[in-house]
Design a protein around this motif. Structure first.
Motif, PDB file in Angstrom:
ATOM      1  N   MET A 168       0.847  -1.191   0.000  1.00 32.71           N
ATOM      2  CA  MET A 168       0.000   0.000   0.000  1.00 32.71           C
ATOM      3  C   MET A 168       0.882   1.240   0.000  1.00 32.71           C
ATOM      4  O   MET A 168       1.237   1.755   1.053  1.00 32.71           O
ATOM      5  CB  MET A 168      -0.931   0.002   1.217  1.00 32.71           C
ATOM      6  CG  MET A 168      -1.941   1.147   1.231  1.00 32.71           C
ATOM      7  SD  MET A 168      -2.840   1.225   2.772  1.00 32.71           S
ATOM      8  CE  MET A 168      -3.838  -0.215   2.635  1.00 32.71           C
ATOM      9  N   ASP A 169       1.260   1.700  -1.212  1.00 33.20           N
ATOM     10  CA  ASP A 169       2.100   2.884  -1.360  1.00 33.20           C
ATOM     11  C   ASP A 169       3.352   2.819  -0.514  1.00 33.20           C
ATOM     12  O   ASP A 169       3.795   3.810   0.067  1.00 33.20           O
ATOM     13  CB  ASP A 169       1.307   4.156  -1.004  1.00 33.20           C
ATOM     14  CG  ASP A 169       0.140   4.380  -1.962  1.00 33.20           C
ATOM     15  OD1 ASP A 169       0.242   3.953  -3.118  1.00 33.20           O
ATOM     16  OD2 ASP A 169      -0.867   4.977  -1.545  1.00 33.20           O
ATOM     17  N   ASN A 170       3.949   1.595  -0.393  1.00 33.35           N
ATOM     18  CA  ASN A 170       5.210   1.405   0.306  1.00 33.35           C
ATOM     19  C   ASN A 170       5.153   1.776   1.781  1.00 33.35           C
ATOM     20  O   ASN A 170       6.168   2.111   2.385  1.00 33.35           O
ATOM     21  CB  ASN A 170       6.329   2.212  -0.385  1.00 33.35           C
ATOM     22  CG  ASN A 170       6.580   1.726  -1.802  1.00 33.35           C
ATOM     23  OD1 ASN A 170       6.571   0.533  -2.072  1.00 33.35           O
ATOM     24  ND2 ASN A 170       6.783   2.663  -2.703  1.00 33.35           N
ATOM     25  N   LYS A 171       3.975   1.742   2.383  1.00 32.54           N
ATOM     26  CA  LYS A 171       3.857   2.020   3.810  1.00 32.54           C
ATOM     27  C   LYS A 171       4.416   0.839   4.597  1.00 32.54           C
ATOM     28  O   LYS A 171       4.303  -0.309   4.194  1.00 32.54           O
ATOM     29  CB  LYS A 171       2.393   2.254   4.197  1.00 32.54           C
ATOM     30  CG  LYS A 171       1.856   3.617   3.760  1.00 32.54           C
ATOM     31  CD  LYS A 171       0.428   3.799   4.220  1.00 32.54           C
ATOM     32  CE  LYS A 171      -0.045   5.232   3.994  1.00 32.54           C
ATOM     33  NZ  LYS A 171       0.073   5.668   2.615  1.00 32.54           N
ATOM     34  N   THR A 172       5.029   1.150   5.758  1.00 32.32           N
ATOM     35  CA  THR A 172       5.488   0.088   6.644  1.00 32.32           C
ATOM     36  C   THR A 172       4.278  -0.545   7.314  1.00 32.32           C
ATOM     37  O   THR A 172       3.166   0.001   7.312  1.00 32.32           O
ATOM     38  CB  THR A 172       6.426   0.648   7.714  1.00 32.32           C
ATOM     39  OG1 THR A 172       5.673   1.537   8.568  1.00 32.32           O
ATOM     40  CG2 THR A 172       7.592   1.403   7.081  1.00 32.32           C
ATOM     41  N   ASN A 173       4.497  -1.729   7.904  1.00 33.57           N
ATOM     42  CA  ASN A 173       3.395  -2.389   8.611  1.00 33.57           C
ATOM     43  C   ASN A 173       2.844  -1.517   9.721  1.00 33.57           C
ATOM     44  O   ASN A 173       1.630  -1.466   9.941  1.00 33.57           O
ATOM     45  CB  ASN A 173       3.886  -3.727   9.185  1.00 33.57           C
ATOM     46  CG  ASN A 173       4.094  -4.776   8.117  1.00 33.57           C
ATOM     47  OD1 ASN A 173       3.516  -4.704   7.045  1.00 33.57           O
ATOM     48  ND2 ASN A 173       4.933  -5.757   8.416  1.00 33.57           N
ATOM     49  N   GLU A 174       3.727  -0.812  10.425  1.00 32.44           N
ATOM     50  CA  GLU A 174       3.291   0.052  11.517  1.00 32.44           C
ATOM     51  C   GLU A 174       2.438   1.206  11.002  1.00 32.44           C
ATOM     52  O   GLU A 174       1.404   1.549  11.588  1.00 32.44           O
ATOM     53  CB  GLU A 174       4.505   0.608  12.278  1.00 32.44           C
ATOM     54  CG  GLU A 174       5.306  -0.430  13.064  1.00 32.44           C
ATOM     55  CD  GLU A 174       6.182  -1.309  12.162  1.00 32.44           C
ATOM     56  OE1 GLU A 174       6.392  -0.937  10.981  1.00 32.44           O
ATOM     57  OE2 GLU A 174       6.641  -2.354  12.636  1.00 32.44           O
ATOM     58  N   GLU A 175       2.864   1.781   9.880  1.00 32.72           N
ATOM     59  CA  GLU A 175       2.094   2.885   9.299  1.00 32.72           C
ATOM     60  C   GLU A 175       0.732   2.406   8.817  1.00 32.72           C
ATOM     61  O   GLU A 175      -0.285   3.093   9.002  1.00 32.72           O
ATOM     62  CB  GLU A 175       2.871   3.517   8.142  1.00 32.72           C
ATOM     63  CG  GLU A 175       4.112   4.289   8.572  1.00 32.72           C
ATOM     64  CD  GLU A 175       4.965   4.716   7.394  1.00 32.72           C
ATOM     65  OE1 GLU A 175       5.647   5.747   7.510  1.00 32.72           O
ATOM     66  OE2 GLU A 175       4.952   4.021   6.353  1.00 32.72           O
ATOM     67  N   LEU A 176       0.715   1.222   8.228  1.00 36.41           N
ATOM     68  CA  LEU A 176      -0.538   0.675   7.733  1.00 36.41           C
ATOM     69  C   LEU A 176      -1.491   0.355   8.878  1.00 36.41           C
ATOM     70  O   LEU A 176      -2.682   0.668   8.822  1.00 36.41           O
ATOM     71  CB  LEU A 176      -0.261  -0.583   6.905  1.00 36.41           C
ATOM     72  CG  LEU A 176      -1.482  -1.334   6.381  1.00 36.41           C
ATOM     73  CD1 LEU A 176      -2.370  -0.437   5.551  1.00 36.41           C
ATOM     74  CD2 LEU A 176      -1.043  -2.556   5.575  1.00 36.41           C
ATOM     75  N   LEU A 177      -0.971  -0.276   9.928  1.00 40.53           N
ATOM     76  CA  LEU A 177      -1.817  -0.595  11.074  1.00 40.53           C
ATOM     77  C   LEU A 177      -2.379   0.661  11.713  1.00 40.53           C
ATOM     78  O   LEU A 177      -3.545   0.695  12.119  1.00 40.53           O
ATOM     79  CB  LEU A 177      -1.013  -1.401  12.105  1.00 40.53           C
ATOM     80  CG  LEU A 177      -0.777  -2.872  11.759  1.00 40.53           C
ATOM     81  CD1 LEU A 177       0.216  -3.498  12.736  1.00 40.53           C
ATOM     82  CD2 LEU A 177      -2.086  -3.643  11.779  1.00 40.53           C
ATOM     83  N   LEU A 178      -1.570   1.698  11.793  1.00 37.53           N
ATOM     84  CA  LEU A 178      -2.043   2.972  12.336  1.00 37.53           C
ATOM     85  C   LEU A 178      -3.157   3.536  11.473  1.00 37.53           C
ATOM     86  O   LEU A 178      -4.183   4.019  11.982  1.00 37.53           O
ATOM     87  CB  LEU A 178      -0.882   3.967  12.438  1.00 37.53           C
ATOM     88  CG  LEU A 178      -1.252   5.387  12.912  1.00 37.53           C
ATOM     89  CD1 LEU A 178      -1.887   5.342  14.303  1.00 37.53           C
ATOM     90  CD2 LEU A 178      -0.020   6.291  12.893  1.00 37.53           C
ATOM     91  N   LEU A 179      -2.974   3.490  10.155  1.00 37.15           N
ATOM     92  CA  LEU A 179      -3.977   4.006   9.233  1.00 37.15           C
ATOM     93  C   LEU A 179      -5.292   3.235   9.375  1.00 37.15           C
ATOM     94  O   LEU A 179      -6.383   3.830   9.401  1.00 37.15           O
ATOM     95  CB  LEU A 179      -3.454   3.907   7.804  1.00 37.15           C
ATOM     96  CG  LEU A 179      -4.252   4.615   6.706  1.00 37.15           C
ATOM     97  CD1 LEU A 179      -4.216   6.122   6.903  1.00 37.15           C
ATOM     98  CD2 LEU A 179      -3.705   4.252   5.330  1.00 37.15           C
ATOM     99  N   ILE A 180      -5.198   1.919   9.499  1.00 36.02           N
ATOM    100  CA  ILE A 180      -6.399   1.091   9.644  1.00 36.02           C
ATOM    101  C   ILE A 180      -7.092   1.376  10.968  1.00 36.02           C
ATOM    102  O   ILE A 180      -8.323   1.457  11.040  1.00 36.02           O
ATOM    103  CB  ILE A 180      -6.039  -0.399   9.504  1.00 36.02           C
ATOM    104  CG1 ILE A 180      -5.601  -0.696   8.068  1.00 36.02           C
ATOM    105  CG2 ILE A 180      -7.214  -1.287   9.887  1.00 36.02           C
ATOM    106  CD1 ILE A 180      -5.008  -2.066   7.859  1.00 36.02           C
ATOM    107  N   ARG A 181      -6.309   1.540  12.033  1.00 36.26           N
ATOM    108  CA  ARG A 181      -6.902   1.885  13.333  1.00 36.26           C
ATOM    109  C   ARG A 181      -7.609   3.232  13.267  1.00 36.26           C
ATOM    110  O   ARG A 181      -8.695   3.408  13.833  1.00 36.26           O
ATOM    111  CB  ARG A 181      -5.826   1.894  14.424  1.00 36.26           C
ATOM    112  CG  ARG A 181      -5.412   0.504  14.900  1.00 36.26           C
ATOM    113  CD  ARG A 181      -4.682   0.571  16.232  1.00 36.26           C
ATOM    114  NE  ARG A 181      -3.403   1.254  16.106  1.00 36.26           N
ATOM    115  CZ  ARG A 181      -2.245   0.653  15.858  1.00 36.26           C
ATOM    116  NH1 ARG A 181      -2.205  -0.657  15.682  1.00 36.26           N
ATOM    117  NH2 ARG A 181      -1.119   1.347  15.791  1.00 36.26           N
ATOM    118  N   GLN A 182      -6.987   4.197  12.569  1.00 36.77           N
ATOM    119  CA  GLN A 182      -7.615   5.509  12.417  1.00 36.77           C
ATOM    120  C   GLN A 182      -8.921   5.400  11.644  1.00 36.77           C
ATOM    121  O   GLN A 182      -9.925   6.034  11.992  1.00 36.77           O
ATOM    122  CB  GLN A 182      -6.654   6.465  11.705  1.00 36.77           C
ATOM    123  CG  GLN A 182      -5.441   6.873  12.528  1.00 36.77           C
ATOM    124  CD  GLN A 182      -4.405   7.625  11.708  1.00 36.77           C
ATOM    125  OE1 GLN A 182      -4.358   7.515  10.480  1.00 36.77           O
ATOM    126  NE2 GLN A 182      -3.562   8.402  12.385  1.00 36.77           N
TER     127      GLN A 182
END
Length: 283
Positions: free
Chosen positions: A1-15
């Motif tokens: 997903m646009d080269n997001k890290t797992n942490e960034e992706l999880l944060l985005l999903i939580r948001q």
């Protein structure tokens, strides 16, 4: 997903799950091409794939809060989508099932020379390409739903057997064995009958008018040749060193990926603009 890290992706999903509409739109738009292409291969036609994609994306939205990050997000999306598609009965080929025997008989015995010119001044080479892409996609309908899933995951998305086995609920070894058998079956059929991908007598350019007459393609609605290709990087998040289960990797060059239709993108944006975010929180 646009080269997001797992942490960034999880944060985005939580948001997104917590009520951030912008984050939710980013998450859903990032997987819509994956969902649409999976639906297209599973169901055979653009209209059916678009309808099913809408349902799957809404299901992802309403279940987003249940994603815990125990697998990759795309693996989670695949599991939801395939569970939906394996039991989907509203598409054309659920009512009119196909078989390799039917396909082969039609190639050998179809009265292709008895049809008038139906091209409506559309260049015949364009219609032949539309037929080729449509035919090879629809040919997947000759497989049962589970075999179709395996072929699509292994040939189009090139999913590692460990991930594919997890998605389908089978062992990696079983997945590899079944993928190899299914790919060989598809390759043998193409080799015997298809003049585009094998040594068969069937050539799309000669069957254009026959295909139009039988409503397989339409000169005024070129779904496959009119669709924009999807960026490859949007389709490969689940790829992790796919094993060489056989030597057929180059036999299925028709497995192209497409951008989602504009109507699907518009549907999602309108839904996100019109609904309250509590649809996620209260799912």
């Amino acid at each position: 997903m646009d080269n997001k890290t797992n942490e960034e992706l999880l944060l985005l999903i939580r948001q997104a799950a917590a009520g951030d509409k912008s984050a939710l739109e980013t998450v859903i738009l990032s997987v819509q091409d994956l969902v649409f292409n999976l639906s297209l291969r599973m169901l055979g036609t653009f209209p059916d794939a678009e309808d099913a994609s809408q349902e799957i994306l809404l299901k992802i939205i309403t279940h987003l809060s249940s994603f815990r990050g125990e697998s990759s997000f795309s693996t989670w999306v695949f599991r939801i989508a395939l569970n939906h598609l394996k039991n989907y009965q509203k598409h054309m080929f659920a009512k009119f099932p196909l078989s390799f025997e039917f396909y082969g008989d039609d190639i050998l015995n179809g009265k292709i020379d008895d049809v008038p010119d139906l091209t409506q001044d559309v260049e015949k080479s364009i219609l032949a390409e539309e037929l080729k892409l449509s035919c090879t996609n629809v040919m997947l309908q000759c497989l049962d739903a589970e075999s179709r899933c395996i072929f699509i995951l292994g040939t189009m998305f090139r999913v590692d057997s460990r991930i594919a086995g997890d998605i389908l609920g089978i062992t990696p070894e079983t997945y590899r064995q079944r993928l190899s058998r299914i790919r060989k079956k598809m390759a043998e059929f193409l080799g015997e009958y298809c003049g585009e991908y094998g040594c068969g007598k069937c050539h799309c350019i000669n069957r254009v008018n026959y295909a139009i007459q039988n409503h397989r393609i339409s000169p005024d609605k070129l779904d496959f040749t009119g669709a924009a290709p999807a960026a490859y990087q949007t389709m490969v998040e689940v790829k992790q060193a796919m094993e060489a289960v056989d030597d057929l990797s180059e036999e299925f060059s028709f497995c192209k990926t497409y951008q989602s239709p504009e109507a699907l993108k518009t549907f999602i944006k309108k839904f996100l603009d019109s609904t309250t975010i509590s649809v996620i929180q209260n799912a």
